[in-house]
Design a protein around this motif. Structure first.
Motif, mmCIF file in Angstrom:
data_model
loop_
_atom_site.group_PDB
_atom_site.id
_atom_site.type_symbol
_atom_site.label_atom_id
_atom_site.label_comp_id
_atom_site.label_asym_id
_atom_site.label_seq_id
_atom_site.Cartn_x
_atom_site.Cartn_y
_atom_site.Cartn_z
ATOM 1 N N GLY A 95 43.363 29.296 32.968
ATOM 2 C CA GLY A 95 44.462 29.030 32.039
ATOM 3 C C GLY A 95 44.080 29.113 30.578
ATOM 4 O O GLY A 95 44.851 29.580 29.741
ATOM 5 N N SER A 96 42.827 28.692 30.284
ATOM 6 C CA SER A 96 42.418 28.664 28.875
ATOM 7 C C SER A 96 42.251 30.064 28.283
ATOM 8 O O SER A 96 42.180 30.231 27.071
ATOM 9 C CB SER A 96 41.095 27.906 28.752
ATOM 10 O OG SER A 96 40.154 28.459 29.625
ATOM 11 N N MET A 97 42.174 31.074 29.156
ATOM 12 C CA MET A 97 41.994 32.444 28.656
ATOM 13 C C MET A 97 43.308 33.062 28.185
ATOM 14 O O MET A 97 43.331 34.187 27.684
ATOM 15 C CB MET A 97 41.397 33.322 29.759
ATOM 16 C CG MET A 97 39.943 33.086 30.055
ATOM 17 S SD MET A 97 38.832 33.699 28.775
ATOM 18 C CE MET A 97 38.923 35.479 29.014
ATOM 19 N N GLN A 98 44.364 32.328 28.375
ATOM 20 C CA GLN A 98 45.704 32.843 28.081
ATOM 21 C C GLN A 98 45.821 33.463 26.673
ATOM 22 O O GLN A 98 45.170 33.013 25.742
ATOM 23 C CB GLN A 98 46.716 31.715 28.200
ATOM 24 C CG GLN A 98 48.074 32.184 28.641
ATOM 25 C CD GLN A 98 48.744 31.138 29.521
ATOM 26 O OE1 GLN A 98 48.454 29.962 29.408
ATOM 27 N NE2 GLN A 98 49.631 31.570 30.390
ATOM 28 N N GLY A 99 46.641 34.469 26.593
ATOM 29 C CA GLY A 99 46.976 35.060 25.299
ATOM 30 C C GLY A 99 45.949 36.065 24.816
ATOM 31 O O GLY A 99 45.517 36.939 25.549
ATOM 32 N N GLU A 100 45.555 35.877 23.572
ATOM 33 C CA GLU A 100 44.635 36.788 22.897
ATOM 34 C C GLU A 100 43.358 37.040 23.708
ATOM 35 O O GLU A 100 42.925 38.177 23.865
ATOM 36 C CB GLU A 100 44.286 36.171 21.525
ATOM 37 C CG GLU A 100 43.166 36.869 20.774
ATOM 38 C CD GLU A 100 43.654 38.032 19.939
ATOM 39 O OE1 GLU A 100 44.877 38.258 19.927
ATOM 40 O OE2 GLU A 100 42.821 38.708 19.318
ATOM 41 N N LYS A 101 42.784 35.960 24.251
ATOM 42 C CA LYS A 101 41.487 36.076 24.922
ATOM 43 C C LYS A 101 41.538 37.028 26.114
ATOM 44 O O LYS A 101 40.702 37.912 26.236
ATOM 45 C CB LYS A 101 41.021 34.695 25.393
ATOM 46 C CG LYS A 101 40.548 33.789 24.278
ATOM 47 C CD LYS A 101 40.015 32.512 24.894
ATOM 48 C CE LYS A 101 39.725 31.461 23.866
ATOM 49 N NZ LYS A 101 39.447 30.186 24.515
ATOM 50 N N ILE A 102 42.525 36.821 26.982
ATOM 51 C CA ILE A 102 42.577 37.653 28.189
ATOM 52 C C ILE A 102 42.886 39.094 27.801
ATOM 53 O O ILE A 102 42.396 40.045 28.402
ATOM 54 C CB ILE A 102 43.592 37.075 29.226
ATOM 55 C CG1 ILE A 102 43.434 37.736 30.600
ATOM 56 C CG2 ILE A 102 45.032 37.245 28.772
ATOM 57 C CD1 ILE A 102 42.329 37.137 31.418
ATOM 58 N N LYS A 103 43.674 39.238 26.765
ATOM 59 C CA LYS A 103 44.034 40.583 26.303
ATOM 60 C C LYS A 103 42.777 41.307 25.830
ATOM 61 O O LYS A 103 42.506 42.448 26.206
ATOM 62 C CB LYS A 103 45.050 40.450 25.158
ATOM 63 C CG LYS A 103 45.694 41.754 24.754
ATOM 64 C CD LYS A 103 46.808 41.517 23.741
ATOM 65 C CE LYS A 103 46.871 42.650 22.750
ATOM 66 N NZ LYS A 103 46.364 42.295 21.426
ATOM 67 N N ARG A 104 42.006 40.606 25.009
ATOM 68 C CA ARG A 104 40.769 41.194 24.485
ATOM 69 C C ARG A 104 39.764 41.454 25.611
ATOM 70 O O ARG A 104 39.041 42.446 25.588
ATOM 71 C CB ARG A 104 40.143 40.265 23.452
ATOM 72 C CG ARG A 104 40.969 40.068 22.217
ATOM 73 C CD ARG A 104 40.885 41.257 21.322
ATOM 74 N NE ARG A 104 41.600 40.999 20.062
ATOM 75 C CZ ARG A 104 41.755 41.886 19.110
ATOM 76 N NH1 ARG A 104 41.251 43.095 19.245
ATOM 77 N NH2 ARG A 104 42.420 41.576 18.011
ATOM 78 N N ALA A 105 39.720 40.522 26.562
ATOM 79 C CA ALA A 105 38.789 40.679 27.673
ATOM 80 C C ALA A 105 39.121 41.940 28.469
ATOM 81 O O ALA A 105 38.230 42.700 28.856
ATOM 82 C CB ALA A 105 38.833 39.450 28.573
ATOM 83 N N ARG A 106 40.417 42.142 28.675
ATOM 84 C CA ARG A 106 40.838 43.367 29.384
ATOM 85 C C ARG A 106 40.419 44.603 28.600
ATOM 86 O O ARG A 106 39.865 45.549 29.161
ATOM 87 C CB ARG A 106 42.353 43.349 29.583
ATOM 88 C CG ARG A 106 42.837 42.445 30.688
ATOM 89 C CD ARG A 106 44.264 42.781 31.085
ATOM 90 N NE ARG A 106 45.196 42.610 29.983
ATOM 91 C CZ ARG A 106 46.054 41.594 29.873
ATOM 92 N NH1 ARG A 106 46.109 40.685 30.810
ATOM 93 N NH2 ARG A 106 46.860 41.510 28.846
#
Lengths: 613, 454
Positions: free
Chosen positions: B73-84
């Protein structure tokens, strides 16, 4: 009149519905328990499959460990090479047939590396029953200054001699000042002696447990369960290895299923969550897309040996347990209840219609009786008139032979009176129903009225041996409706005649009291005070009286129309008419409290006193 | 007094010039090749391994990679987008011959792309694009599955690596730094390294550092999600430039000299023998193992063998198993000037770097205890220590000054901070741990933006 059938209908519909609902809910509930049970069995089967998978994992592990530990020449270098290259192994050990630990050799701590020493310390309790950890922890924690977690510990020799700091500082040493100071402080007492002693004093205690040719050993140290695999070689030596906990857990995790992405997952499959929990009920690994919000699993099983203290738990969404057959049960239940409700409603509507028709018929009958009564009135009046005339004629004939006809005539007269009372009651009742009763006041002397009425009953009283006692104190003229008074009193006295003859007594008391009307004085203070009279007549008998439970009901008119005409002529309406008339006359008829018999008190409000008196 | 020659045996094996350019060079040298006579003393031996240059135009070693991505859940938003983005960017850098698997985890683990040759990049990219966030953090399980995927095609000739990207604390399954460290130690035996990329301020740096350090992977600290693609690429550059792996170093210390410890690296000291493994050597990287030894007093003019070293490694260029051996001797003198002159700058600088890491750990310990005064004081001393030694080792001064700068920056971050619960303290701690790991495992990829920007 309309409320009672309504309540009845509601009851007819609601009561069976409630009972049905309750029963159906019970059925649904037990159905749900069955569903849950079936689900649990299903899930248990799944968990057993998982368990079989775990068993397979351990079989494979066992096979490879069996190869690794198949050593007969215990060369330390070779053993160390095995430990260095085998990813699953934390440390190996060798026990001599006599139960002495020969590798890592506790007698030669100096030549052991950090991991071997650590193993000896941690396994001391397992092998010798002596807890070395506590003793060593005291010295270790001083040493552990770098803040590095314990993993670093194995790196360092546990024995450390006093470090000689380079005294002449003419050439630079890389050791920073802080570290030099620290090193000077940490003069750790060597735990090697402790280890050596522990293992020398006690040979391996658990040697008795190594009876078979190979097996698992579960031992707790360092935050959890550790697995040790061992096998007995033909030489009698036991070769064992402690597994790297993190590694076998990781391998087990890798061996277990993953959560398949819900998008690609078969839609029909139920989302569940399977959890592998360790001895302290912490989740080690879990899979399945369902996220449980409750702690109690639907079912759980113990993991196969050697992980027997771990458990596999299965979680299923609550709505899955009630779904399927459960939901259809509720649907059928609701449908069934609706059908029953409809049938009951239809039945009750039919019932109401039947009831209404009966009512209509009854009221038709009543009006018929009314008309008949009305029609009877004129001939009856004539009969009575002529009977009275005949009576007067007989009076004129002073003859011995008149006694017998007179007797018969008296019966005709009294029956005639009774009949006219009856008809009067019926008609009054009908008028009361139509609300057309009207007061017609005239100047009357109450006592005289009372006397006249009693005279009519005289033959009946004589016949029934009823002693009449009178205490009449209402001799003055007042405005009254004589018909009302006659009907009220007639009904009461006739009741005595009918039901209280056994008492043999009828006592009638009358009395007039005067009271002043208040309103007149307010508006015309100078005017003469308008005053009214209240006539009180008590009718007392010594009959069987009225049951305490019935006291409230006796003034109620009959409610049911299905009663026959003859009943309508009875006292069923007598008292109610008496009360109704008395109330119209500004008074009331009440049943007074008395120890025996009946005491009815009639109060009537008379008009203003005539000027003449 | 006559001959204070140092015998440094280099590269006994490998015949011909061509082989030489594709060989790791072994260099064993003491901090002081001449030691003060007549006194008991401690000295340090540097076993250096220099990676050859991997020509970029030549075919590099194959890669067997598992990307383990936190999608809690904490990866939500910017983080998960950047990770992808970062993962896709990395996939694009790989060749069809490389093997890759994608594992995502939240409360549970999903093997999104099982281990496969990268012949269909688009399918993998599509799968990555479908990653959405939510749930808890089953980090241990994620790494376990990632390692299992790598193990499917475990190959000595490939660079076998798990790249873990997480921004959170592991809260499902085993979660202590020790356990993750043990897993790392076990994986390095199989030649699998785990690189950990810590994103933001929420992750457990001890755990991530232990896992990476023990398995010989990199640990990188990504403060801002926008740096993710860049840092991921740096990690990838490392993966793609491995020239040697499974580097087993055996150091034999003659009797009479006591091996005290190995600085930085995890090593077994079996009596007089030291065994350690380095996961890999990158192109043109100078790797080293520092051994601290204790010597008894020796006579002036005497000559002593300090250590013999043998190294085996898998050469990623020639796909052969290579062996190297060497040794080192020291002589004794009562002349302080001679001793001082014999200083090996490179060895000294490396020892200093490792000691600075130890001091840094000490500072971290005080930070954890809440003694910020002491923490700052030690960091300050560390900065001075590094700067002084930088002057002493002119050839390596740049590196030591860079380390001093990092310590100075950490010190600056902690200035005015009163509690170790402070966000700044958290940031500083992550930076401290990163520093320690980078020095200890001699990590090449760095958190350059964090260092340069501030």
């Amino acid at each position: 009149m309309k409320r009672r059938p309504l309540i009845l209908i509601v009851m007819i519909v609601v009561l069976p519905l409630t009972a049905l609902t309750w029963a159906a809910l019970r059925v649904a509930e037990s159905e749900q328990i069955v569903v849950r049970q079936r689900f649990r069995q299903l899930m248990e089967v799944r968990l057993h499959d998982v368990n079989a998978n775990v068993a397979l994992f351990f079989e494979n592990t066992e096979r490879s460990l069996n190869q690794i530990t198949a050593i007969d020449h215990f060369d330390v270098k070779q053993l160390r090479q095995v430990i260095r290259t085998q990813p699953s192994i934390l440390q190996m050990f060798v026990l001599s047939p006599s139960g002495r630990i020969t590798y890592p050799d506790p007698g030669d701590i100096e030549s052991l590396n950090g991991r071997e020493r650590l193993f000896l310390v941690q396994a001391a309790k397992m092998f010798t029953g002596r807890d070395l950890k506590e003793a060593i922890v005291r010295s270790e924690h001083v040493k552990n200054v770098s803040g590095e977690p314990s993993a670093e510990e194995g790196n360092r020799p546990a024995i450390r001699e006093r470090r000689v700091s380079t005294s002449s500082r003419t050439f630079p040493s890389p050791v920073p000042q802080v570290m030099q100071e620290l090193q000077a402080q940490q003069q750790v007492q060597a735990p090697s002696q402790l280890v050596e002693d522990a293992y020398r004093v006690a040979p391996v205690q658990n040697i008795a447990e190594f009876t078979e040719s190979s097996g698992w050993f579960v031992w707790y140290w360092d935050r959890g369960l550790n697995l040790i695999y061992w096998q007995r070689r033909s030489s009698g030596h036991i070769v064992g290895c402690a597994l790297e906990r993190a590694r076998w857990m990781a391998d087990l995790v890798a061996h277990l299923p993953v959560t398949v992405d819900s998008a690609t997952e078969n839609v029909r499959r139920v989302a569940t969550r399977v959890r592998l929990v360790n001895t302290s009920a912490e989740s080690v690994y879990q899979w399945g897309s369902f996220e449980p919000d409750y702690a109690q699993p639907l079912c759980e099983v113990s993991v196969v040996a050697p992980l027997a203290s771990w458990r596999l738990q299965c979680f299923v969404p609550e709505d899955q347990l009630t779904a399927g057959t459960g939901r259809s049960v509720y649907f059928t239940l609701a449908a069934g209840l609706c059908a029953v409700a409809a049938v009951l409603a239809v039945i009750s509507v039919l019932f109401i219609r039947e009831y209404a028709r009966d009512m209509r018929q009854a009221s038709e009958q009543v009006s018929f009786v009314n008309q008949v009564s009305h029609e009877l009135k004129t001939p009856l009046t004539n009969i009575r008139m002529y009977a009275e005339l005949l009576d007067r004629d007989l009076d004129g004939m002073e003859d011995e032979g008149t006694a017998r006809p007179r007797e018969r005539l008296n019966i005709i007269l009294s029956e005639g009176q009774r009949l006219s009372r009856l008809i009067g009651n019926v008609l009054t009742f009908a008028r009361q129903q139509r609300r057309t009763l009207q007061l017609q006041l005239g100047e009357e002397i109450p006592d005289r009225l009372i006397q006249t009425i009693l005279d009519r009953f005289e033959p009946a009283f004589g016949e029934q041996r009823i002693d009449v006692q009178l205490e009449l104190n209402a001799g003055q003229t007042m405005l009254l409706d004589p018909d009302f008074v006659e009907q009220i009193l007639g009904n009461l006295v006739s009741n005595v005649e009918k039901y209280a003859a056994s008492g043999g007594l009828l006592r009638i008391e009358s009395q007039v009291s005067r009271f002043e009307s208040v309103s007149g004085t307010l508006h015309e203070p100078s005017a003469t005070t308008t005053s009214s009279f209240r006539l009180t007549i008590d009718v007392i008998d010594k009959g069987p009286g009225v049951d305490a439970s019935k006291r409230g009901e006796i003034f109620q008119p009959f409610a049911r129309v299905s009663n026959t005409l003859s009943y309508a002529a009875g006292t069923g309406i007598g008292l109610s008419i008496a009360r109704e008339l008395a109330r119209l006359h500004g008074g009331d008829v009440v049943l007074m409290e008395t120890s025996e018999g009946c005491w009815f008190r009639v109060t009537l409000r008379g008009g203003p006193q005539a000027d003449a008196v | 007094m006559k001959n204070f020659s140092v015998m440094t045996l280099m590269c006994l094996l490998g015949g011909g010039a061509l082989a030489d350019t594709h060989q790791v060079r072994l260099d064993v040298s003491p901090v002081y090749s001449v030691l003060k006579s007549g006194q008991k003393q401690t000295t340090w031996i540097r076993v250096g391994l220099a990676g050859f240059k991997l020509e970029s135009d030549r075919r590099r070693a194959g890669v067997n990679l598992a990307i383990v991505m936190d999608k809690s859940g904490s990866m939500q938003g910017e983080k998960i987008k950047r990770a992808r983005e970062a993962a896709i960017d990395a996939i694009k850098l790989l060749s069809p011959d490389d093997i890759v698997s994608i594992i995502t985890y939240d409360s549970t683990v999903n093997v999104l792309v099982p281990s496969t040759k990268l012949t269909d990049k688009q399918a993998v990219i599509t799968a990555i694009n479908g990653i959405a966030s939510g749930g808890n953090t089953a980090l241990f399980a994620g790494v376990s599955k990632g390692a299992a995927e790598v193990r499917k095609f475990l190959d000595r000739e490939r660079v076998n690596r798990v790249i873990l990207l997480s921004d959170g604390l592991a809260n499902v399954g085993p979660s202590s730094p020790g356990e993750l460290g043990s897993l790392g130690k076990s994986l390095i035996k199989e030649n699998i390294s785990v690189s950990t990329l810590g994103l933001g301020l929420g992750y457990n740096e001890d755990l991530m550092v232990q896992l990476a350090g023990a398995s010989g992977g990199n640990h990188l600290f990504i403060e801002d999600a926008s740096e993710l693609v860049d840092i991921f690429r740096r990690e990838f550059d490392d993966v793609l430039s491995v020239v040697a792996q499974e580097v087993d170093v055996r150091i034999s210390i003659p009797k009479g000299i006591r091996p005290v410890r190995v600085l930085g690296n995890d090593a077994d000291i079996n009596g007089q023998d030291i065994v350690t493994r380095l996961a890999q050597i990158y192109s043109e990287q100078d790797k080293y193992v520092i051994v601290e030894v204790e010597l008894a007093a020796a006579e002036t003019g005497s000559n002593l063998k300090l250590a013999t070293v043998s190294v085996t490694y898998a050469n990623m260029k020639t796909h052969e198993s290579d062996k190297l051996s060497g040794g080192v001797r020291t002589s004794f003198s009562d002349n302080d000037k001679k001793v001082a002159a014999s200083l090996n700058h490179k060895a000294m600088a490396d020892v200093v770097a490792l000691f600075s890491s130890e001091q840094n750990k000490l500072a971290t310990k005080f930070l954890d205890e809440g003694d910020l005064m002491k923490c700052r004081q030690i960091l300050k001393e560390n900065v001075d220590y590094l700067n002084v030694n930088a002057m002493l080792c002119p050839t390596d001064s740049l590196r030591l000054k860079e380390l001093a700068k990092q310590n100075g920056f950490q010190l600056e971050q902690l200035q005015g901070v009163t509690s170790n619960q402070d966000v700044k303290a958290n940031l500083a701690r992550k930076s401290l741990r990163y520093y320690q790991n980078a020095v200890d495992v001699q990590q090449r990829a760095s958190n350059a933006p964090t260092l340069k920007d501030k």
